[in-house]
Design an enzyme around this catalytic site. Structure first.
Site, mmCIF file in Angstrom:
data_model
loop_
_atom_site.group_PDB
_atom_site.id
_atom_site.type_symbol
_atom_site.label_atom_id
_atom_site.label_comp_id
_atom_site.label_asym_id
_atom_site.label_seq_id
_atom_site.Cartn_x
_atom_site.Cartn_y
_atom_site.Cartn_z
ATOM 1 C CB THR A 127 -3.392 -3.449 -6.693
ATOM 2 O OG1 THR A 127 -4.700 -4.047 -6.806
ATOM 3 C CG2 THR A 127 -3.064 -2.676 -7.946
ATOM 4 C CG ASP A 128 -2.905 -5.189 -0.297
ATOM 5 O OD1 ASP A 128 -3.993 -5.817 -0.247
ATOM 6 O OD2 ASP A 128 -2.099 -5.190 0.638
ATOM 7 C CD1 TRP A 129 -9.679 -6.847 -2.098
ATOM 8 C CD2 TRP A 129 -7.628 -7.477 -2.740
ATOM 9 N NE1 TRP A 129 -9.793 -8.043 -2.786
ATOM 10 C CE2 TRP A 129 -8.555 -8.459 -3.193
ATOM 11 C CE3 TRP A 129 -6.296 -7.661 -3.032
ATOM 12 C CZ2 TRP A 129 -8.174 -9.586 -3.901
ATOM 13 C CZ3 TRP A 129 -5.907 -8.787 -3.742
ATOM 14 C CH2 TRP A 129 -6.833 -9.731 -4.163
ATOM 15 C CB ALA B 58 -3.154 -0.729 -3.231
ATOM 16 C CE1 TYR C 122 -4.310 -1.298 0.258
ATOM 17 C CE2 TYR C 122 -3.412 -2.707 1.992
ATOM 18 C CZ TYR C 122 -4.432 -2.398 1.111
ATOM 19 O OH TYR C 122 -5.561 -3.161 1.064
#
Length: 872
Positions: free
Chosen positions: A284-286, A288, A253
């Site tokens: 991506t991270d969620w 992000a 993030y």
């Protein structure tokens, strides 16, 4: 945050770590306003390595015939809660490619049923057992496959315990890059042997939970890391994971050097894809993702869960906007084709085209039926849970990890092991069940009963739990329980033994537990629920006290550790579902403890460098300078000449071991300071660069739309033209379509393959000289030569290899071999941009022993190799 600032964030590209322009002798960190650097474009195409050649050939044949809509569909998540998994892509059903299910967690299938809740990474790391690391990976993969999870989001090798109070440290394997690297790579190999795709995370520098995320009103902190530190500490386990063939990598993030990880072109294009030769896809991270064109150009391949700045509004940075960007020419077709090819090639590489199951569970509900798209305002319903049991006999591995991780810190007067006939008084809620019921806290977001794991997305539901209370009661008829954290009124006999259970918790930032927002802000490095007071009170009443600790990381033990009646201390780490009998196996002597600390325990928190404290501020972006550089955890303690309470690698046994007959052998001579020149890159798939027909992303007349579901289609695609748009588009500074020269440190997955040539081998014979059966852990530490040889300062000792013996009976011996690679002896040369070793290993010394405080063997390259008195 202003609109201008948001646009600036959306367009930021990769930032070169400051010291790429520095001399190799420099170790000082830049000022925060200097943590900025040139970009790295374009994104290197995948497919140039022979290990992935077949998969890329299959992907090429498919992608060559895909429409624009199908390509965009596979890169973009369908939206928050728009399917059974934490996230899912769109599909390309004409080619047999379903919606790909991406789902947590690194220790088990999150929010599911009939799954195993394995011990988390920190517990696995404490075993120092490579076989268990691999086997847990296999079984995680089997359960992912059984549930229809295409991409299991793990393992975790970042964070890496830089900040002792960091909330998610426990998800990784420990406070050392080699321990993280070995644990992570073996997990990946195990997982992917089943066909499940591993997702190595979080790339990179995500070392605290607070203020990690950017949004429409916040900006995540910037981890400002110099180039050498990045390579030798934080990148090290990621390089090993890429070398192991991980199919995907998740971006963190936070920012790194003021550039958001999900669109940091240096991190993704330059380091991950070019230098490390990563062939899979970057996700991506969620939530992000902060920009559309910017992230695509920076090398991102997949967005999760697909939503734009605010979830559940039905918009996206990609989806239909990616279709628009391709048609208007701002995102080149070469980039889109590579994105999709990487995803499809990974699907083929793991054999998921061969009868891989579809998801048969829902992470949104435990009911059998329910909405198919819970994020939609109105959704069709159907069967969402088939209750497929994927546990098999995985409890055996989970139990073995929980047991073999248990670390004996102290054992005066041979207090342990206990006898089942001993008079035992057990104190502390950590010995008992959750008073509100099993799995009563969402994502384990509470500290109630025995602590089996931290909290957050890195958890899973417990299928069952035998508590320490239940296990002790089943084995001992002479045990009394006081499941309270307030010391009761008791009058013990002189023969009574007190067992005091305490714990310390942490987790992910979206849940706050007892005023701790993920990171241990309120609790600091002390036991929760007044655990230290509970121990002190017991020690005042009982002449023999055994303390059992379930913890996410290091604790300060000073208020009671030296009390005369505190005879024994065990750290049982985080045991997962097997908390009870794994502990009694050790308490009552069925097994001798064989775990070792995967981090250092200090006397006080001020013994750490001040730069590793948690950062908190209300306004503006937090700048987190990594001014301690290489010196985290035990590297810092050695460098600062600070004696810890218990050093990294410490772990006692009920038996004793001797080390003898050490032999140092040169395997591959280090006759040059730098590795041989890398091989030339192979060819990559080549597609036509002509723009697709806009009709390929027109809404199909037969489609029944789901509101908020993310589609690749446009209302009037034929109206989009490219000429005027691309001429005026504000591309990121430094954007180029001319490929950069191949990095000299690259050449294969993980880097130049010569880096993994075995340079030296150390053999040592370990003999059980005690009265109990037990297992030893031989840990090899490298001492590099002084700065006049390599031109830079280096940590005094660095873990580079370990091997755990089998169970040795009294008098039995085993010879272990510890292999050291060229890279293990290298420093990162920030000027040459390559790994440098002392030629011929000149000045290198190897130390082998049971931990940093118990080194038994010293082998000097070109000199003697001998058993020594214990050296700390």
């Amino acid at each position: 945050m202003s609109t201008t600032r948001l646009l600036h964030l959306a367009l930021l590209s990769g930032l070169l770590p400051w010291s790429w322009a520095s001399s190799p002798a420099e170790t000082l960190h830049p000022r925060d306003d200097e943590a900025f650097s040139p970009p790295y474009y374009p994104a290197p195409a995948g497919g140039w390595l022979s290990d992935w050649a077949d998969a890329y050939e299959k992907a090429y044949r498919v992608v060559s015939n895909m429409t624009l809509a199908e390509k965009v569909n596979l890169t973009t998540g369908t939206g928050m809660f728009m399917g059974p998994c934490a996230g899912q892509t769109g599909s390309a059903l004409r080619f047999g490619i379903p919606n790909l299910c991406l789902h947590d967690s690194p220790l088990g299938i999150r929010n599911s049923d009939h799954n195993t809740a394995f011990p988390p990474g920190v517990t696995v790391g404490a075993t120092f057992d490579k076989d268990l690391m691999y086997q847990r990976g296999v079984e995680l993969g089997e359960e992912a496959r059984g549930k229809g999870v295409n991409v299991l989001l793990g393992p975790v090798v970042g964070p890496t315990f830089r900040k002792p109070r960091g909330g998610r440290n426990w998800e990784g394997f420990g406070a050392d890059p080699s321990l993280q690297a070995i644990g992570g790579s073996l997990t990946i190999k195990g997982m992917q042997s089943t066909g499940a795709i591993a997702c190595l995370k979080h790339f990179i520098g995500n070392e605290q939970e607070m203020h990690r995320e950017s949004s429409v009103i916040t900006q995540g902190y910037s981890s400002n890391i110099d180039d050498r530190t990045l390579h030798e500490i934080y990148l090290w386990p990621f390089a090993e994971g890429v070398r192991a063939g991980t199919g995907s990598v998740m971006m963190a993030y936070n920012d790194v050097n003021r550039s958001t990880c999900s669109q940091n072109s240096l991190l993704i294009n330059g380091i991950l894809k070019d230098e490390l030769g990563f062939q899979g896809f970057v996700v991506t991270d969620w939530l992000a993702q902060l920009g559309g064109v910017s992230s695509a150009l920076a090398g991102l391949d997949m967005s999760m869960p697909g939503d734009g700045a605010i979830p559940l509004l039905g918009d996206s940075y990609w989806g239909s906007e990616l279709s628009r960007s391709v048609l208007n020419g701002t995102v080149p077709m070469e980039r889109l084709n590579d994105m999709v090819t990487r995803i499809v090639a990974t699907w083929y590489q793991m054999g998921q085209d061969q009868d891989y199951p579809l998801p048969n569970f829902s992470s949104n509900t435990l009911d059998e039926t329910g909405p198919l798209y819970p994020g939609a305002l109105i959704s069709p319903t159907g069967v969402v849970n088939q209750y497929v049991n994927v546990q098999g006999d995985h409890n055996i591995t989970a139990h073995a990890i929980a047991r073999d991780a248990i670390t004996l810190l102290k054992n005066n007067n041979h207090t342990l092991p206990l006898s089942t006939s001993d008079s035992l008084h057990i104190f502390g809620t950590d010995a008992g069940p959750n008073s509100n019921g099993l799995n009563s806290c969402t994502d384990q977001g509470c500290d109630n009963g025995v602590l089996t794991m931290g909290w957050g997305s890195g958890t899973s539901r417990l299928p069952y739990l035998v508590t320490p209370q239940e296990a002790i009661a089943n084995l001992s008829s002479n045990a009394q329980f006081y499941i309270t954290d307030t010391f009761p009124s008791v009058t013990p006999n002189s023969s009574d033994i007190a067992l005091v259970f305490i714990n310390a918790d942490s987790g992910e930032n979206y849940i706050t537990v007892e005023s701790n927002p993920g990171d241990r802000t309120t609790a600091d490095l002390y036991a929760w629920h007044n655990g230290d007071d509970l121990v002190t009170a017991a020690a005042a009443k009982y002449s023999r006290v055994v303390v059992i600790i379930h913890t996410v990381g290091p604790l300060i033990l000073e208020s009671w550790i030296d009390l005369p009646s505190v005879q024994a201390v065990l750290i049982a780490h985080l045991p997962g579902q097997e908390a009870g009998y794994s502990l009694t196996d050790v308490l009552f002597g069925t097994y001798s403890p064989s775990g070792h600390l995967p981090y250092t325990i200090p006397y006080q928190e001020s013994d750490y460098p001040s730069s590793v404290g948690l950062l908190d501020q209300v306004f503006g972006q937090i700048q987190d300078p990594f001014t301690e550089t290489l010196y985290i955890d035990y590297r810092h303690f050695l460098n600062a000449n600070i004696t810890p309470r218990y050093p990294f690698g410490h772990g006692l046994s009920y038996t004793t071991f001797t080390y003898s007959a050490p032999v140092l052998t040169t395997i591959t001579p280090l006759d040059t300071a730098y590795p041989p020149a890398r091989a030339t890159k192979g060819s990559t798939p080549s597609y036509p660069t002509t723009l697709p027909n806009p009709s390929e992303v027109a809404w199909p007349s037969t489609l029944t739309r789901i509101w908020r579901y993310l589609y690749p289609y446009l209302d009037d695609p034929s109206s989009i033209t490219s000429n005027s748009t691309t001429a005026s588009y504000p591309y990121p500074s430094g954007y180029s379509t001319t490929p950069k020269p191949a990095p000299r440190a690259g050449g294969a997955q993980g880097g130049n393959p010569a880096l993994w040539d075995i340079a030296f081998s150390v053999q040592v014979t370990i003999t059980n000289t005690g009265n109990y059966s037990g297992r030893a852990v031989a840990q090899l530490y490298v001492e590099l030569p002084s700065s006049d040889v390599l031109g830079v300062d280096t940590p005094a000792k660095q873990l580079r290899q370990f091997e755990k013996t089998g169970t040795l009976t009294p008098g039995e011996s085993q010879t272990v071999e510890l292999n050291v690679t060229r890279k293990d002896l290298s420093i990162w040369d920030v000027v040459v941009q390559d790994w440098k070793v002392p030629v011929d290993g000149d000045g290198v010394t190897f130390w082998v022993g049971e931990g940093l405080g118990d080194l038994r063997v010293e082998c000097a390259v070109g000199g003697t190799c001998a058993v020594v008195d214990s050296v700390s």
